[in-house]
Design an enzyme around this catalytic site. Sequence first.
Site, mmCIF file in Angstrom:
data_model
loop_
_atom_site.group_PDB
_atom_site.id
_atom_site.type_symbol
_atom_site.label_atom_id
_atom_site.label_comp_id
_atom_site.label_asym_id
_atom_site.label_seq_id
_atom_site.Cartn_x
_atom_site.Cartn_y
_atom_site.Cartn_z
ATOM 1 N N ASP A 29 0.769 -1.322 0.020
ATOM 2 C CA ASP A 29 -0.004 0.006 0.083
ATOM 3 C C ASP A 29 0.867 1.143 0.028
ATOM 4 O OD1 ASP A 29 -3.111 0.742 1.033
ATOM 5 O OD2 ASP A 29 -1.888 2.179 1.131
ATOM 6 N N VAL A 95 -10.672 2.885 -3.799
ATOM 7 C CA VAL A 95 -10.369 2.430 -5.043
ATOM 8 C C VAL A 95 -11.465 1.297 -5.642
ATOM 9 C CG1 VAL A 95 -8.642 1.264 -6.477
ATOM 10 C CG2 VAL A 95 -7.812 3.005 -4.585
ATOM 11 N N HIS A 99 -10.031 -5.470 -3.561
ATOM 12 C CA HIS A 99 -8.676 -5.489 -2.884
ATOM 13 C C HIS A 99 -8.887 -6.058 -1.249
ATOM 14 C CE1 HIS A 99 -9.777 -1.233 -2.554
ATOM 15 N NE2 HIS A 99 -9.094 -1.413 -1.319
ATOM 16 N N HIS A 101 -6.975 -6.027 2.080
ATOM 17 C CA HIS A 101 -5.635 -5.088 2.940
ATOM 18 C C HIS A 101 -5.256 -6.312 3.648
ATOM 19 C CE1 HIS A 101 -6.825 -0.811 2.138
ATOM 20 N NE2 HIS A 101 -8.135 -1.342 1.766
HETATM 21 P P1 AMP Z 1 -9.871 1.429 0.124
HETATM 22 O O1 AMP Z 1 -10.152 2.528 0.947
HETATM 23 O O2 AMP Z 1 -10.044 -0.033 0.806
HETATM 24 O O3 AMP Z 1 -10.380 1.377 -1.278
HETATM 25 O O4 AMP Z 1 -8.092 1.359 0.035
HETATM 26 C C1 AMP Z 1 -7.598 1.628 -1.177
HETATM 27 C C2 AMP Z 1 -5.897 1.927 -0.872
HETATM 28 O O5 AMP Z 1 -5.126 1.857 -2.033
HETATM 29 C C3 AMP Z 1 -5.562 2.938 0.277
HETATM 30 O O6 AMP Z 1 -4.949 2.134 1.218
HETATM 31 C C4 AMP Z 1 -4.519 3.595 -0.651
HETATM 32 O O7 AMP Z 1 -3.398 3.901 0.282
HETATM 33 C C5 AMP Z 1 -4.103 2.456 -1.560
HETATM 34 N N1 AMP Z 1 -3.518 3.135 -3.016
HETATM 35 C C6 AMP Z 1 -4.045 4.104 -3.650
HETATM 36 N N2 AMP Z 1 -3.249 4.017 -4.643
HETATM 37 C C7 AMP Z 1 -2.135 3.499 -4.452
HETATM 38 C C8 AMP Z 1 -1.047 3.156 -5.328
HETATM 39 N N3 AMP Z 1 -0.826 3.726 -6.354
HETATM 40 N N4 AMP Z 1 -0.172 2.158 -5.043
HETATM 41 C C9 AMP Z 1 -0.535 1.247 -3.791
HETATM 42 N N5 AMP Z 1 -1.628 1.560 -2.848
HETATM 43 C C10 AMP Z 1 -2.439 2.697 -3.393
#
Ligand code: AMP
Length: 114
Positions: A29, A95, A99, A101
């Site tokens: 992340d 996003v 996914h 975490h």
């Molecule tokens: P969510 O709130 O569950 O959609 O989590 C999305 C996660 O994606 C967050 O923890 C962000 O920090 C992570 N994230 C966003 N852009 C990137 C990226 N380019 N590379 C790695 N992680 C990312």
Amino acid sequence: MPTLFEKIVAREIPADIVFQDDRVTAFRDIHPRAPVHLLIVPNKAIATANDIADADETLVGHMFTVARDLARGAGIADSGYRLIINCNRDGGQEVFHLHVHLVGGAPLGPMLSR
Ligand code: AMP
């Protein structure tokens, strides 16, 4: 439009990829909330947990066995960790590409803040 994570899967934008096979990709992340914070994503776009099809059961199971193995590899299997899937607005999803975490490496406290 490909999702941000599809671009990472395709290596079109940089990411610290720690595992990839023909079904899933795992990477660090970009804003880690714990010493270990990995994201495990299906290589194909599935927007949210609501969009998991019955036919995706094996794929989603694979995401979890990969998470298990990554936790072992990171040395946090015994100390413990948390697997989180956020869904839509109230779940805090940012996003829209499914996914998991994988967070750990320190005591994480209660599951939800009160
Ligand atoms: P969510 O709130 O569950 O959609 O989590 C999305 C996660 O994606 C967050 O923890 C962000 O920090 C992570 N994230 C966003 N852009 C990137 C990226 N380019 N590379 C790695 N992680 C990312």
